[in-house]
Scaffold this active site. Structure first.
Site, PDB file in Angstrom:
ATOM      1  N   ASP A 363       0.766  -1.279  -0.040  1.00 39.95           N
ATOM      2  CA  ASP A 363      -0.026   0.009   0.052  1.00 39.95           C
ATOM      3  C   ASP A 363       0.865   1.302   0.028  1.00 39.95           C
ATOM      4  O   ASP A 363       2.082   1.313   0.410  1.00 39.95           O
ATOM      5  CB  ASP A 363      -0.894  -0.120   1.401  1.00 39.95           C
ATOM      6  CG  ASP A 363      -1.826   1.329   1.486  1.00 39.95           C
ATOM      7  OD1 ASP A 363      -2.256   1.624   0.277  1.00 39.95           O
ATOM      8  OD2 ASP A 363      -1.757   1.868   2.459  1.00 39.95           O
ATOM      9  N   ASP A 562      -1.692  -0.218   6.109  1.00 36.67           N
ATOM     10  CA  ASP A 562      -1.768   0.099   7.574  1.00 36.67           C
ATOM     11  C   ASP A 562      -3.041   0.562   7.703  1.00 36.67           C
ATOM     12  O   ASP A 562      -3.332   0.907   8.916  1.00 36.67           O
ATOM     13  CB  ASP A 562      -0.828   1.211   7.852  1.00 36.67           C
ATOM     14  CG  ASP A 562      -1.226   2.322   6.789  1.00 36.67           C
ATOM     15  OD1 ASP A 562      -1.642   2.421   5.842  1.00 36.67           O
ATOM     16  OD2 ASP A 562      -0.939   3.579   7.590  1.00 36.67           O
ATOM     17  N   ASP A 566      -7.117  -1.454   3.791  1.00 39.87           N
ATOM     18  CA  ASP A 566      -6.446  -2.677   3.609  1.00 39.87           C
ATOM     19  C   ASP A 566      -6.698  -3.830   4.021  1.00 39.87           C
ATOM     20  O   ASP A 566      -5.992  -4.998   3.694  1.00 39.87           O
ATOM     21  CB  ASP A 566      -4.877  -2.183   3.784  1.00 39.87           C
ATOM     22  CG  ASP A 566      -4.274  -0.983   3.219  1.00 39.87           C
ATOM     23  OD1 ASP A 566      -4.556  -0.964   2.097  1.00 39.87           O
ATOM     24  OD2 ASP A 566      -3.877  -0.361   3.934  1.00 39.87           O
TER      25      ASP A 566
END
Length: 677
Positions: A363, A562, A566
């Site tokens: 990410d 995080d 996600d």
């Protein structure tokens, strides 16, 4: 989604996991409570034979106690073996059931019919039965303890939704439980409150923190006609909105559903012990039958007794005590080693699977970048100094909680700049702020604000475009309607992100970036950190789809993130890595947590995983090797030469040495250094 029912189910699962662990510990305690004294007695006296009526009675009592242990502590092994047999396969349960069952049956024959067994083979193996059952229950308990509770992520997600909503009905505002909110209800949300369900703004303006969905730290301006999402945080204004999705149809409910599906669909790693057992068990059974046939055809009288002894002892010696410790011992040391490197492994399966990762999806926001805006450039366009520009900008923004304002304030604080007195302050929603200082009119904001106040910014267009290409947001600063400076704010790349990504790539791991941010920003960040593949403008459910897409290509996928957005992808990946500085939901959805927030933790985790898997294979070899060496002796190959059958001391020593080998080898992992690999 029924909130109460959801919570109750999760609590029940958590209680069931705890009870299962306690039961395994009870199983181990009961089995070792009998097995350890028997083993000490055998090693101390070297005599486990039946040579008198008193010994026969004593060993009969021990045999019945062993049977009770087998039923109480080992029932799940025998049921597992039976299920495997029905599916025409062999697993670790099959090996345990064969070994312990054969040891008990043979021992009972020795106790009840001692004269039917050759004197040199007249000894009992009750201690082997109980020790094997006890040690393998201990191994299962250690594995269960290392494995995290997958329901924690769901608990965290359910907790994101407010318990009540302020609904306007019959011109009255009432607080009702979230379960009773209906479609087309009108709901009021005040500053600092979470938005309870999905809807469309009917009245008012505000900014909403939607980082749980997009992962981006910048709040989103909301006005009449804009959509709001349940679980997101209302920052400043008060709004009324009409509900459009409630219950199981909200975006948050969909995220919960995706995490559940991903967790349930992720197949557990094939246990190495089961894989070995699938080949080892049939081989041992064939050797057992062949040894019996050889004795029946070529052995001395009583041939039946010798055939029985050889067949049963082959099955007994084939089941190693250390088998139950081989994997969990390595996993426990490996998990501890990972923790030293700031990597928390939730379960042994993740520790093993991480060694096989071929693609790592990262990410962007909060993972590759720091996840919070910072002032990166101050471009002065006249004779004003950087300090003066920053001082005035910070003074203007001193009353704002907007992330850009916070970034400016933090930079001014770092440079020890004092704030100036500001007059006639006015915040213009979606544009910026204006005020006066020492009779100078100050403007700080975006292009819309400059155009609205007739400030000509054409001369700085190229500089702003350059900043945009570097994934930076330009903030215009004007004094008395003249453009005076540009402040660039960006989410900076973490200091060690580039070197950590290079370390992954050197280990032949394909690195892919995924983000909800726009294509231009994604491309700028990807180029800066050396990533050639990326997915931009990706929604939470699409992140999980991207993971599935890579998995369909045959890749073993690791996902690192995080944020709440996600969570589905973290759960879907073969191994999910959460940044420890991120949200609790991400951490609970993932298999691995990087406590330092550094991407070097990924390379460390993979290096430790490879070392642990290698150690597990060595342990399994150590667990089997003494027993494999003992199989020919059990089959009777030494009898024609020295008239010797398997001695109980040899059998006991083989089991003890295999356990010592496993424990010693597992502890070698403590010397491993991840950074060197």
């Amino acid at each position: 989604m029924n909130r109460a029912t959801e919570q109750e189910v999760l609590e029940e699962k958590s209680k069931a996991d705890v009870e299962h662990y306690k039961q395994l510990i009870r199983n181990m305690t009961v089995a070792l409570g009998l097995g350890v004294p028997l083993m000490i007695y055998g090693l101390w006296t070297g005599d486990m034979s039946v040579s008198s009526t008193l010994e026969q009675i004593a060993w009969l009592i021990v045999g019945l106690l062993t049977l009770a242990v087998m039923v109480y502590s080992g029932k799940h092994f025998y049921l597992g073996a039976w299920k495997s047999l029905q599916h025409h396969s062999a697993t670790m349960d099959t090996l345990i059931a064969l070994g312990t069952g054969a040891a008990w049956l043979y021992s009972m024959v020795v106790v009840l019919l001692p004269s039917s067994v050759p004197e040199m083979a007249s000894h009992v193996y009750f201690e082997a039965t109980t020790m094997i059952i006890g040690l393998i229950n201990l191994g299962l308990a250690l594995e269960l303890r290392a494995r995290g509770k997958t329901s924690e992520a769901i608990k965290r997600l359910v907790g994101l939704q407010p318990k009540t909503a302020r609904v306007i009905r019959n011109d009255k505002e009432i607080d009702i439980p979230i379960e009773y909110v209906q479609l087309n209800d009108i709901i009021r949300v005040r500053p600092g409150e979470k938005i309870p369900v999905d809807g469309v703004v009917k009245e008012g303006n505000t900014t909403v923190d939607e980082s749980m969905l997009s992962g981006e730290p910048m709040p989103v301006e909301k006005g009449i006609g804009d959509e709001v999402v349940g679980g997101t945080l209302n920052k400043h204004g008060t709004v009324l909105f009409i509900t459009t999705r409630v219950g199981k149809d909200t975006a948050l409910a969909h995220i919960i559903s995706m995490v559940k599906r991903a967790q349930n669909s992720k197949p557990p790693i094939g246990r190495l012990a089961d894989v070995i057992s699938a080949y080892f068990v049939p081989t041992v059974m064939i050797i057992s039958v062949l040894s019996a046939l050889v004795w029946l055809n070529f052995g001395p009288d009583p041939v039946l007794a010798f055939a029985l002894v050889s067949a049963m002892t082959v099955l007994i010696i084939a089941c190693p005590c250390a088998l139950g410790l081989a994997t969990p011992m390595s996993v426990m040391v490996g998990v501890g080693k990972a923790a030293e490197a700031g990597v928390l492994m939730r379960n042994g399966e993740a520790l093993q699977t991480a060694s096989k990762i071929t693609t790592m999806m990262l990410d962007k926001t909060g993972t590759i970048t720091q996840g919070a805006p910072k002032v990166t450039d101050i471009i002065a366009l006249n004779d004003m100094s950087e300090e003066t520009i920053l001082q005035l900008a910070a003074s203007l923004e001193s009353g704002s909680e907007h992330p850009l304002a916070v970034a400016i304030m933090e930079t001014a604080t770092e440079r020890n700049l004092s704030l100036k007195k500001i007059d006639a302050f006015k915040a213009i929603t979606g544009h910026g702020v204006e005020a006066s200082c020492n009779n100078n009119q100050l403007l700080l904001g975006n292009e819309k604000l400059m155009r609205a106040k007739n400030v000509n910014i054409d001369a700085v267009k190229d500089q702003v475009d350059t900043l945009a290409s570097e994934a930076k947001t330009a903030i215009y600063f004007a004094v008395n309607e003249n453009i005076s400076a540009i402040l660039a704010v960006a989410d900076p790349i973490k200091d060690d992100a580039i070197s950590a990504i290079q370390r992954l790539q050197k280990n032949n791991i394909r690195v892919v970036m995924v983000t909800g941010d726009n294509q231009a920003t994604a491309a700028a960040v990807a180029e800066k950190v050396g990533i050639s593949e990326f997915f931009a403008e990706v929604l939470p459910e699409e992140k999980a789809e991207k993971v599935a897409f890579l998995q369909q290509q045959g890749e073993i996928v690791g996902m690192t993130g995080d944020g709440i957005n996600d969570a589905p992808a973290l759960a879907k990946a073969h191994v999910g890595f959460a940044i420890g500085t991120g949200t609790d939901v991400a951490i609970e959805s993932a298999d691995v947590t990087l406590m330092r927030g550094s991407l070097h933790g990924l390379a460390d985790a993979i290096a430790i995983s490879k070392a642990t898997l290698k150690n597990i294979k060595q342990n399994l070899l150590g667990a089997f090797i003494y027993n494999i060496a003992g199989i020919p002796v059990a089959a009777g190959v030494l009898y024609p030469l020295w008239g010797m059958l398997l001695n109980p001391v040899i059998a006991g020593a083989a089991m003890a040495f295999s356990s010592v080998t496993v424990v010693t080898n597992a502890n070698r992992l403590r010397l491993f250094k991840a950074q060197d690999n």
